[in-house]
Design an enzyme around this catalytic site. Structure first.
Site, short mmCIF file in Angstrom:
data_model
loop_
_atom_site.label_atom_id
_atom_site.label_comp_id
_atom_site.label_asym_id
_atom_site.label_seq_id
_atom_site.Cartn_x
_atom_site.Cartn_y
_atom_site.Cartn_z
N LYS A 11 0.82 -1.21 0.00
CA LYS A 11 0.00 0.00 0.00
C LYS A 11 0.86 1.28 0.00
CE LYS A 11 -3.94 -2.22 2.26
NZ LYS A 11 -5.04 -2.03 3.21
N TYR A 51 -12.55 -1.67 -3.59
CA TYR A 51 -13.03 -1.88 -2.22
C TYR A 51 -14.56 -1.71 -2.11
CZ TYR A 51 -8.34 -2.17 -0.17
OH TYR A 51 -7.07 -2.58 0.19
N ASN A 114 -2.13 0.12 6.65
CA ASN A 114 -1.64 -1.15 7.19
C ASN A 114 -0.71 -1.92 6.25
OD1 ASN A 114 -3.63 -1.98 5.46
ND2 ASN A 114 -4.66 -3.33 6.91
N HIS A 117 -2.22 -5.42 1.54
CA HIS A 117 -3.53 -6.07 1.41
C HIS A 117 -3.30 -7.54 1.11
CE1 HIS A 117 -7.62 -6.93 0.05
NE2 HIS A 117 -7.06 -7.53 -0.99
N GLU A 128 -9.85 -10.15 -7.48
CA GLU A 128 -8.88 -9.06 -7.29
C GLU A 128 -7.71 -9.19 -8.26
OE1 GLU A 128 -10.01 -8.58 -2.57
OE2 GLU A 128 -8.03 -9.35 -3.11
#
Ligand code: CMP
Length: 140
Positions: A11, A51, A114, A117, A128
């Protein structure tokens, strides 16, 4: 039945903090083979689409803004039991609850930022992966 592929993104927080190399090293040391990979940036619209399952959550706007704030590394990973084993390798969504030695424990800042993913099911891993990669970009 366990599948052998999962999908990941490094990310924007982890990219900006210079952790791409260390995270890829951890992924490879964890026994995963990289079968597709690209350095890219999501538009706010594309982040929202990716998302969409979280559209009703209070953090959705923040999540889409963050995920489109800078470049990411998207990759498809191959290993026996890939989805579950990768989630073990990265640790809990909230780094404060992630086990020692996991990628999120080492590199994530917060539940929102975070670091990585990881797909939560075989079905989502396939969806995805197809969101980010054409069949011609996958090499197993
Ligand atoms: P990820 O595994 O990419 O899947 C959905 C993401 O939503 C998750 O990681 C977090 O980055 C984010 N997320 C989940 N819960 C929260 C929360 N309470 N506040 C902000 N972001 C969240």
């Amino acid at each position: 039945m366990a599948t052998n592929r999962t999908f990941t993104m490094i990310k924007p927080d982890a990219v900006a903090d210079g952790h791409i190399g260390n995270i890829l090293k951890d992924i490879i040391a964890g026994g995963f083979k990289i079968v597709a990979m690209k350095y890219t940036k999501l538009s706010p619209e594309k982040a929202g689409e990716f998302y969409a399952v979280h559209a009703e959550r209070p953090f959705y706007g923040e999540l889409c803004e963050f995920m489109s704030s800078g470049p990411i590394v998207a990759a498809i990973l191959e290993k026996d039991n890939a989805v579950a084993d990768f989630r073990t390798l990265i640790g809990a969504t909230n780094p404060a609850q992630a086990a020692e030695g996991t990628i999120r424990k080492k590199y994530a800042k917060s539940i929102g930022e975070n670091a990585v993913h990881g797909s939560d099911s075989d079905e989502n891993a396939a969806i995805e992966s197809a969101f980010h990669f054409a069949g011609t970009e996958i090499f197993s």
